[in-house]
Design an enzyme around this catalytic site. Structure first.
Site, short mmCIF file in Angstrom:
data_model
loop_
_atom_site.label_atom_id
_atom_site.label_comp_id
_atom_site.label_asym_id
_atom_site.label_seq_id
_atom_site.Cartn_x
_atom_site.Cartn_y
_atom_site.Cartn_z
N GLY A 139 6.66 0.27 3.84
CA GLY A 139 5.43 -0.07 3.16
C GLY A 139 5.69 -0.32 1.69
O GLY A 139 6.73 -0.86 1.31
N GLU A 140 4.71 0.05 0.84
CA GLU A 140 4.86 -0.07 -0.61
C GLU A 140 5.00 -1.52 -1.08
O GLU A 140 5.40 -1.77 -2.22
CB GLU A 140 6.06 0.73 -1.13
CG GLU A 140 6.03 2.20 -0.80
CD GLU A 140 7.29 2.93 -1.25
OE1 GLU A 140 8.13 2.31 -1.95
OE2 GLU A 140 7.45 4.11 -0.90
N GLY A 141 4.75 -2.49 -0.23
CA GLY A 141 4.93 -3.88 -0.62
C GLY A 141 6.37 -4.36 -0.60
O GLY A 141 6.66 -5.48 -1.04
N GLU A 174 0.82 -1.20 0.00
CA GLU A 174 0.00 0.00 0.00
C GLU A 174 0.86 1.26 0.00
O GLU A 174 2.06 1.21 0.23
CB GLU A 174 -0.93 0.02 1.22
CG GLU A 174 -0.29 -0.37 2.55
CD GLU A 174 0.83 0.52 3.02
OE1 GLU A 174 0.69 1.76 2.89
OE2 GLU A 174 1.84 0.01 3.52
#
Length: 338
Positions: free
Chosen positions: A304-306, A162
């Protein structure tokens, strides 16, 4: 929408009727593992990952089309001063993903992973959870349905991530709403909140959970009241993956909060999921333990960001490669134990 006219009803029905693992594929994988040129258990958790792949895909362990899906959303709660970054950074980072300039882009290249980024109405932040629900039931259900489309192009391993300024505030509120405790236990620095900003973040989480406290026995209500569009979309993607026999790797604190909604609705809802890593966000390990999971990696990350899920995908790919590519004792002419 369901025939009853209630937006969440279709998702409640799916959550009541989740497919289980493929026992035959699991047995076959265990049998092959026992013939490979290694002592039993010598590959440790890699063996368990291979079995997990077999059980949830219904075929011999393989990863041929891994995908990282990043869902980006904006949050009305940022008006409470809970983060040092402006909400405009969310859209700017989506542009950075598209240009190939983010950390996740480099990790995807390194591990040969596909990448999709979903912009979830960034110009229309959710409601401020300290004053109102984040989403209407209709909007939340529609966003879940949109998230389910993440696997539409075909994948055999889905990494969930996300992007959203303010979403660690959202994740903390969800965890407090689901599990109780104190706001201080669930709130961390996120993108770097400290001092007065951190105090405002804690206060916002307390106020939000108090405002919605009469509705928090229903996990889907927790999601729509305290969550956000990326939370709903990630939950939808995880659910769709289960229905389509696609194993899932969950990323960090925010993605784990989305997964927690499903777990609260059905204790078996995350059986097809791994937690990619434990982040340095203080509440993340506690949240993972609530899910009964063990993270694959612990690298002190909190981006985050995968990114953590994508790194873990490299391990999952290696587990599948070992299982499928190693020679058996008979093939290699190596003596097995007597």
């Amino acid at each position: 929408m369901s025939a009853s006219g209630l937006p969440f009803d279709d998702f409640r029905a799916l959550l009541r009727n989740l497919p289980g693992p493929d026992t035959a594929a699991l047995v076959a994988a265990r049998e092959r593992d026992g013939q490979l040129t290694k002592p039993p258990g010598a590959l440790g958790r890699l063996e368990e990952i291979a079995f997990w792949l077999a059980a949830w895909t219904g075929r011999p362990p393989a990863v041929n089309r891994p995908l990282v899906a990043i869902f980006a959303g904006n949050h009305g709660v940022t008006r409470q001063g809970v983060t040092p970054f402006p909400a405009s950074v969310t859209a700017q980072m989506v542009e950075n993903f598209a240009a190939g300039g983010a950390a996740i882009n480099q990790i995807c290249v390194a591990h040969d992973l596909g990448l999709k980024v979903f912009d979830l109405a960034l110009d229309y932040p959710t409601g401020d959870i300290t004053e109102e629900p984040a989403l209407s039931e209709r909007d939340c259900a529609a966003t879940m349905a949109f998230g389910m489309e993440a696997i539409a192009g075909g994948t055999d391993l889905l990494c969930i991530g996300e992007m959203g300024i303010g979403n660690t505030t959202i994740a903390a509120a969800i965890n407090l709403g689901l599990y109780g405790g104190t706001a201080e236990e669930w709130v961390g620095p996120g993108t770097g909140s400290e001092g007065e900003v951190l105090k405002r973040k804690i206060a916002a989480v307390k106020k939000a959970v108090a405002l919605h406290r009469d509705h928090l026995s229903d996990p889907l209500e927790v999601m729509r009241r305290l969550g956000g569009r990326e939370i709903a979309a990630m939950a939808g993607a995880i659910l769709a993956a289960r229905m389509q026999k696609v194993p899932v790797i969950i990323d960090g604190y925010v993605a784990t909060a989305a997964a927690a909604i499903l777990k609260a609705a059905n204790p078996a809802a995350l059986d097809h999921c791994l937690i990619g890593h434990v982040s340095s966000e203080p509440g993340h390990m506690r949240a993972i333990e609530k899910l009964g999971k063990t993270p694959l990696l612990a690298l002190g990350m909190r981006l985050g960001e995968g990114t953590g899920a994508a790194l873990a995908a490299g391990i999952v790919k290696a587990a599948a490669a070992c299982h499928s590519g190693m020679a058996t004792f008979a093939q290699a002419g190596v003596s097995n134990k007597v």
